[in-house]
Write a protein that holds these residues in place. Structure first.
Motif, mmCIF file in Angstrom:
data_model
loop_
_atom_site.group_PDB
_atom_site.id
_atom_site.type_symbol
_atom_site.label_atom_id
_atom_site.label_comp_id
_atom_site.label_asym_id
_atom_site.label_seq_id
_atom_site.Cartn_x
_atom_site.Cartn_y
_atom_site.Cartn_z
ATOM 1 N N VAL A 28 0.865 -1.179 0.000
ATOM 2 C CA VAL A 28 0.000 0.000 0.000
ATOM 3 C C VAL A 28 0.900 1.227 0.000
ATOM 4 C CG1 VAL A 28 -1.867 1.211 1.182
ATOM 5 C CG2 VAL A 28 -1.674 -1.290 1.385
ATOM 6 N N GLU A 29 0.732 2.088 -0.986
ATOM 7 C CA GLU A 29 1.587 3.276 -1.117
ATOM 8 C C GLU A 29 0.832 4.531 -0.724
ATOM 9 O OE1 GLU A 29 4.662 5.259 -4.386
ATOM 10 O OE2 GLU A 29 2.903 4.126 -5.077
ATOM 11 N N GLY A 30 1.458 5.338 0.120
ATOM 12 C CA GLY A 30 0.953 6.663 0.431
ATOM 13 C C GLY A 30 1.848 7.722 -0.191
ATOM 14 N N ALA A 31 1.532 8.986 0.087
ATOM 15 C CA ALA A 31 2.327 10.068 -0.494
ATOM 16 C C ALA A 31 3.722 10.135 0.110
ATOM 17 C CB ALA A 31 1.608 11.399 -0.282
ATOM 18 N N ARG A 32 3.871 9.700 1.368
ATOM 19 C CA ARG A 32 5.138 9.838 2.070
ATOM 20 C C ARG A 32 5.914 8.525 2.177
ATOM 21 N NH1 ARG A 32 3.061 12.116 5.828
ATOM 22 N NH2 ARG A 32 2.700 10.376 7.249
ATOM 23 N N GLU A 33 5.229 7.426 2.417
ATOM 24 C CA GLU A 33 5.873 6.124 2.529
ATOM 25 C C GLU A 33 4.881 5.036 2.161
ATOM 26 O OE1 GLU A 33 7.194 5.360 6.509
ATOM 27 O OE2 GLU A 33 5.384 6.162 7.418
ATOM 28 N N ALA A 34 5.342 3.798 2.189
ATOM 29 C CA ALA A 34 4.503 2.663 1.833
ATOM 30 C C ALA A 34 4.508 1.656 2.973
ATOM 31 C CB ALA A 34 4.999 2.017 0.541
ATOM 32 N N ALA A 35 3.549 0.740 2.920
ATOM 33 C CA ALA A 35 3.492 -0.354 3.885
ATOM 34 C C ALA A 35 3.326 -1.663 3.132
ATOM 35 C CB ALA A 35 2.340 -0.155 4.863
ATOM 36 N N GLY A 52 11.310 -2.020 -6.853
ATOM 37 C CA GLY A 52 10.985 -1.797 -8.256
ATOM 38 C C GLY A 52 9.621 -1.166 -8.450
ATOM 39 N N LEU A 53 8.733 -1.320 -7.477
ATOM 40 C CA LEU A 53 7.393 -0.747 -7.579
ATOM 41 C C LEU A 53 7.310 0.669 -7.025
ATOM 42 C CD1 LEU A 53 5.324 -3.878 -6.465
ATOM 43 C CD2 LEU A 53 5.561 -2.995 -8.794
ATOM 44 N N ILE A 54 8.041 0.955 -5.948
ATOM 45 C CA ILE A 54 7.884 2.267 -5.294
ATOM 46 C C ILE A 54 9.175 3.073 -5.261
ATOM 47 C CG2 ILE A 54 5.968 1.469 -3.860
ATOM 48 C CD1 ILE A 54 7.983 1.301 -1.508
ATOM 49 N N GLY A 55 10.255 2.556 -5.854
ATOM 50 C CA GLY A 55 11.517 3.282 -5.858
ATOM 51 C C GLY A 55 12.135 3.353 -4.472
ATOM 52 N N LYS A 56 12.656 4.505 -4.102
ATOM 53 C CA LYS A 56 13.361 4.666 -2.830
ATOM 54 C C LYS A 56 12.463 5.115 -1.687
ATOM 55 C CE LYS A 56 17.841 5.677 -4.985
ATOM 56 N NZ LYS A 56 18.969 6.641 -5.082
ATOM 57 N N LYS A 57 11.161 5.126 -1.915
ATOM 58 C CA LYS A 57 10.233 5.539 -0.869
ATOM 59 C C LYS A 57 10.338 4.577 0.315
ATOM 60 C CE LYS A 57 6.426 7.403 -2.131
ATOM 61 N NZ LYS A 57 5.090 7.655 -2.724
ATOM 62 N N PRO A 58 10.374 5.075 1.553
ATOM 63 C CA PRO A 58 10.461 4.181 2.722
ATOM 64 C C PRO A 58 9.274 3.223 2.771
ATOM 65 C CG PRO A 58 10.826 6.470 3.357
ATOM 66 C CD PRO A 58 10.347 6.497 1.946
ATOM 67 N N ASP A 136 0.437 6.203 9.442
ATOM 68 C CA ASP A 136 0.064 7.246 8.488
ATOM 69 C C ASP A 136 1.077 7.256 7.358
ATOM 70 O OD1 ASP A 136 -0.649 9.504 7.085
ATOM 71 O OD2 ASP A 136 -0.757 10.811 8.835
ATOM 72 N N LEU A 137 0.626 6.859 6.171
ATOM 73 C CA LEU A 137 1.518 6.769 5.006
ATOM 74 C C LEU A 137 1.522 8.045 4.183
ATOM 75 C CD1 LEU A 137 0.421 3.197 3.803
ATOM 76 C CD2 LEU A 137 2.172 3.793 5.499
ATOM 77 N N GLY A 138 0.665 8.978 4.532
ATOM 78 C CA GLY A 138 0.508 10.193 3.746
ATOM 79 C C GLY A 138 -0.674 10.050 2.809
ATOM 80 N N GLY A 139 -1.861 10.475 3.277
ATOM 81 C CA GLY A 139 -3.074 10.347 2.467
ATOM 82 C C GLY A 139 -3.752 8.998 2.617
ATOM 83 N N ARG A 140 -3.061 8.024 3.142
ATOM 84 C CA ARG A 140 -3.617 6.705 3.443
ATOM 85 C C ARG A 140 -3.126 6.272 4.811
ATOM 86 N NH1 ARG A 140 -2.963 3.468 -2.379
ATOM 87 N NH2 ARG A 140 -4.862 4.338 -3.314
ATOM 88 N N THR A 141 -4.015 5.644 5.560
ATOM 89 C CA THR A 141 -3.649 5.169 6.886
ATOM 90 C C THR A 141 -3.979 3.689 7.015
ATOM 91 O OG1 THR A 141 -5.814 5.854 7.740
ATOM 92 C CG2 THR A 141 -3.988 7.411 7.981
ATOM 93 N N LEU A 142 -3.268 3.023 7.915
ATOM 94 C CA LEU A 142 -3.550 1.633 8.259
ATOM 95 C C LEU A 142 -3.695 1.557 9.772
ATOM 96 C CD1 LEU A 142 -1.027 -0.215 5.917
ATOM 97 C CD2 LEU A 142 -3.513 -0.211 5.713
#
Length: 281
Positions: A28-35, A52-58, A136-142
């Motif tokens: 799950v990708e948010g604006a700031r990081e992914a989970a 490969g899917l999200i690049g260098k995003k944490p 809080d992933l940035g725009g999406r939360t879990l």
């Protein structure tokens, strides 16, 4: 990337990742990081696929429970988050992971050169989380939701923005409550009741490429009621893990295909008592 693990888009910034052994995890990708919710069993370089899917995003790795088919791939990452009751599982998980690896080699799923997290990666640092915690992933939360049953510390991750609950093995067509770490059948029934009150439209499990909805909960509740009504069941033994066994209760709902998402069974702890045969007259 080898074809042992693959990903498919399930919406913008959302992926299902699965492997040849029927294991599934979710990114799950948010604006700031992914989970990454769960990590499958460890075959194939999951870390490289995610990058490969999200690049260098944490990316935070969030584990629903302790079992090897959900945490083996965590060895490709430096940190994971899990319920405190699941956090000290690594010795047992790695032992089971290597049993699975031997089986995979025999069945031709993987070879000696196949990347395998528990062998080629490193044990991650474990951070504990608990019900009510929010990532809080940035725009999406879990949000963490306690879902005891399959294990006493099983948790799910609810994304209100997507109206999806990532439920791991907490609710599956063949529900395994047979482990030492499993909760009671009654506790599992209470978890099913809890699911009805959660704000989601779909729940995604750790072994299906298929959406489940709250309408499916009727069948799961019928299954647990069938067990609680006193069904004796049949002895069950895992195909290749020697100490996994219990009593399997096949629910008579008219669906006999075990690969169907409408099939229902519950495996409880302990083998059934032997049948007492009446002597012939």
């Amino acid at each position: 990337m080898d074809d042992l693990i693959s990903s498919e888009s399930a919406g913008e910034g959302l992926w299902r990742i699965h492997n040849a052994m029927g294991e599934v995890c979710y990114l799950v990708e948010g604006a700031r990081e992914a989970a990454l919710v769960d990590a499958m069993g460890g075959f194939g370089d999951l870390g490289a696929l995610v990058a490969g899917l999200i690049g260098k995003k944490p990316v935070k790795v969030l584990l629903t429970h302790r079992h090897a088919d959900h945490v083996g791939g965590a060895h490709w990452f430096s940190d994971v988050w899990a319920d405190a009751r699941e956090a000290s599982c690594w010795d047992v998980c790695e032992r089971y992971a290597h049993i699975v690896a031997e089986h995979a080699a025999k069945e031709g799923y993987a070879g000696a050169s196949t990347p395998f997290g528990p062998r080629d990666g490193a044990r991650p640092r474990v951070h504990t989380t608990a019900e009510g915690d929010v990532f809080d992933l940035g725009g999406r939360t879990l949000r963490v939701v306690g879902l005891p049953g399959h294990t006493s510390g099983s948790i799910g991750f609810l994304c209100p923005e997507l109206k999806i609950l990532f439920s791991g093995d907490a609710v599956t067509p063949i529900e395994c409550l047979c482990f030492t770490e499993s909760s009671s059948v009654q506790t599992y029934k209470e978890t099913l009741g809890k699911l009805r009150g959660l704000p989601f439209e779909r729940f995604w499990t750790g072994h299906h490429l298929h959406d489940f909805t709250k309408k499916d909960l009727d069948g799961f509740e019928s299954a647990v009621d069938f067990v609680l009504a006193g069904d004796r069941g049949y002895a069950w033994h895992h195909g290749f893990i020697p100490d996994w066994e219990g009593t399997i209760h096949f629910v008579p709902n008219g669906v006999n295909d075990v690969d169907s998402c409408d099939f229902r069974a519950v495996i409880t702890r302990g083998l059934p008592a032997p049948s007492k045969l009446r002597p012939r007259p």
